[in-house]
Design a protein around this motif. Sequence first.
Motif, PDB file in Angstrom:
ATOM      1  N   LYS A  44     -15.762  11.236 -54.788  1.00 45.59           N
ATOM      2  CA  LYS A  44     -16.407  10.907 -53.511  1.00 45.59           C
ATOM      3  C   LYS A  44     -15.395  10.426 -52.475  1.00 45.59           C
ATOM      4  O   LYS A  44     -15.527   9.346 -51.881  1.00 45.59           O
ATOM      5  N   VAL A  45     -14.391  11.244 -52.243  1.00 43.33           N
ATOM      6  CA  VAL A  45     -13.382  10.932 -51.230  1.00 43.33           C
ATOM      7  C   VAL A  45     -14.004  11.066 -49.846  1.00 43.33           C
ATOM      8  O   VAL A  45     -15.034  11.740 -49.669  1.00 43.33           O
ATOM      9  N   ALA A  46     -13.394  10.430 -48.848  1.00 46.63           N
ATOM     10  CA  ALA A  46     -13.911  10.462 -47.482  1.00 46.63           C
ATOM     11  C   ALA A  46     -14.127  11.898 -47.015  1.00 46.63           C
ATOM     12  O   ALA A  46     -13.263  12.754 -47.207  1.00 46.63           O
ATOM     13  N   PRO A  47     -15.278  12.199 -46.391  1.00 47.52           N
ATOM     14  CA  PRO A  47     -15.576  13.582 -45.984  1.00 47.52           C
ATOM     15  C   PRO A  47     -14.551  14.180 -45.032  1.00 47.52           C
ATOM     16  O   PRO A  47     -14.269  15.383 -45.093  1.00 47.52           O
ATOM     17  N   ALA A  48     -13.980  13.370 -44.142  1.00 52.71           N
ATOM     18  CA  ALA A  48     -12.992  13.905 -43.199  1.00 52.71           C
ATOM     19  C   ALA A  48     -11.756  14.420 -43.928  1.00 52.71           C
ATOM     20  O   ALA A  48     -11.206  15.476 -43.584  1.00 52.71           O
ATOM     21  N   LEU A  49     -11.312  13.696 -44.957  1.00 51.43           N
ATOM     22  CA  LEU A  49     -10.148  14.143 -45.717  1.00 51.43           C
ATOM     23  C   LEU A  49     -10.474  15.365 -46.567  1.00 51.43           C
ATOM     24  O   LEU A  49      -9.629  16.246 -46.745  1.00 51.43           O
ATOM     25  N   VAL A  50     -11.700  15.431 -47.085  1.00 56.21           N
ATOM     26  CA  VAL A  50     -12.103  16.617 -47.847  1.00 56.21           C
ATOM     27  C   VAL A  50     -12.121  17.850 -46.947  1.00 56.21           C
ATOM     28  O   VAL A  50     -11.660  18.937 -47.335  1.00 56.21           O
ATOM     29  N   THR A  51     -12.618  17.692 -45.722  1.00 56.25           N
ATOM     30  CA  THR A  51     -12.611  18.810 -44.772  1.00 56.25           C
ATOM     31  C   THR A  51     -11.193  19.248 -44.444  1.00 56.25           C
ATOM     32  O   THR A  51     -10.907  20.453 -44.358  1.00 56.25           O
TER      33      THR A  51
END
Length: 673
Positions: free
Chosen positions: A350-357
């Motif tokens: 569950k890493v930060a969504p911005a970094l996943v994007t």
Amino acid sequence: MWESEGEDLGGGREHGVSSLHPDRHDGVKSDGFECRNESWYVSSDIPSDLLVKVGDASFHLHKYPLLSRSGRMNRIVCESSRDSERIEVELDDIPGGPESFELTAKFCYGLAVDLTASNISGLRSAAEYLEMTEDLEEGNLIFKTEAFLSYVVLSSWRDSIVVLKSCESLFPWAENLQIVRRCSESIAWKACANPRGIRWAYTGRPTRTSSPKWNSDSKESSPGKNQSVPPDWWFEDVSILRIDHFVRVVTAIKVKGMRLDLIGAAIMHYASKWLPGLAREGAQGSDDTWNQGGLHLIIAGSANKEDLSSSQIREQRMVIESLISIIPPQKDCVSCCFLLRMLRLANMLKVAPALVTELEKRIGMQLEQSTLQDLLIPSYNRSETLYDVDLVHRLLEHFLVQEQAEASSPGRDPHTEKHGYDATLRPSVLSAKLRVAKLLDSYLTEVSRDRNLSLTKFQVLAEALPDSARTCDDGLYRAVDSYLKAHPTLTEHERKRLCRVMDCQKLSVDACMHAAQNERLPLRVVVQVLFSEQLKISNAIANSSLKEAGDSHQQPMMSTRKQLLEGTPQSFQEGWAAAKKDINTLKFEMESVKAKYLELQNDMDNLQRQYEKMASTKSGKQSSSAWSAGWKKLSKLTKITSAEAHDIGAHIPETGVVEKTRKGPRRWRNSIS
């Protein structure tokens, strides 16, 4: 005064050791410290009048040696009650803990203190905490620890690493005192230096060399003639640092101008040590094969939340987020395989969504380098499907955006690619779009076995790439057939909708032969396959320029057509023959009805002329008898025609001929037209 004993990176002695000998005070003479059950006592004839507690340790000391060198101890003693003969002080927040305070106490008593890379950061922080400045006494502890850091530690590669490692437990003191910044810049400067000027010493690793020995005159440490310094010599030593300090070092190395591919390789090496799921099988190099078993083991264990504690999850999440933030933005700095495995762990933790994007965009830049095993990322968001199909669709979108940006760039030659191949590469190497299309077809074949995969998701993913990305639809046909096999309850409409994703004209001969015998396909699709193959054969025969070439190729083509027809299921052959017979019967009957209609039309015209002739006569009796005789004849002909049409319509099932005949000749005219 303090003296440096010099460093020895290759041997067993501790390097960067200095003996600190401060001036002794005449007030209290001591021969040393002794420890009894977590309590330290000064070997002196004068009884102690100061008790300092640091954590679980107690120090029985004297006031005068500490007051003469520490500003903080001065204030504490002055603020305490003067009536009590013995003062107790608690210093639980002193940086470095009891070990650092012990060294500062020895320094205050004039005892020799050994400064090493392991204790210098704690001692420097403790000196700052106790305010041991030059205002109290010249050559105080702050001055001497700063000199050791500047002239001994920062000039040594290994000492800078060790000091930076020891700063992990000294936050925020080490950060505020600029120890972390100075050590990071020292490491970065040495890592970017020319390896030819480094004299080497080995650290005991049998297959890797690391830890260069700086400014050493030892001839034994010089490399041999055939020994060369590898460009990744600094990976192993830097990888022992905590993630925040590693980020500081890598950031400083970027500023110094290090090659981006080496920075990416260092990041992958660090991830292999700190993320168990990304352990590599190989020892060195950026193209190593990554172990798959470890990652699956962690994912399976973490599903029950037993193998990984909450603190371990937070730590690994912080490592992944930090590594994503320092990956160079340029393409091919790290392998696509590494990025996909990072994405897998990022979704799981569950890493930060911005970094996943951001990570997904990086993968889209080099998606053609990925493999099927790396794309099979499980769904961790409680989705019904086994694999994260939406994630792969987003990766394809990022890939197409990147391809479009490269194609529209002004420096790109529009003629570099022809027929799906890259002109700058060997003719056997496929272009990026063709490789991605082949990879997508394999992925669709794999995920189509999931019974929870909806038809819409399958269709959207199959149509994500443009038609030009595929020169052959055999892989897409295999995926469609696999989906039909795993979903036998699809309706006829859904099966037709599914088959629209592939182009029958792009199927090979083998695929056409398989499709002709595939009873899971709709009949219409089978007919399209046979028709497209027949069209290909006809075009091939028509385009043959030489008679010899035509004769040589016609026989195998005809034999191929014969094989296709023979391979067609018997049910399809019988259905096609019956439909063809019905069509011919309808054509014959339509011609008969048309002839009868023309006969009636002629009779109608004759009656019309007779009526006009009789109307011109003046005799009402003659006109009346002629009119009656004419309409009797017309009524007789109409009955005969209606009976014949009824007999004909009995042989034409499911048509509107009978109804149209009963309604009169005007309807027949409209139907035929």
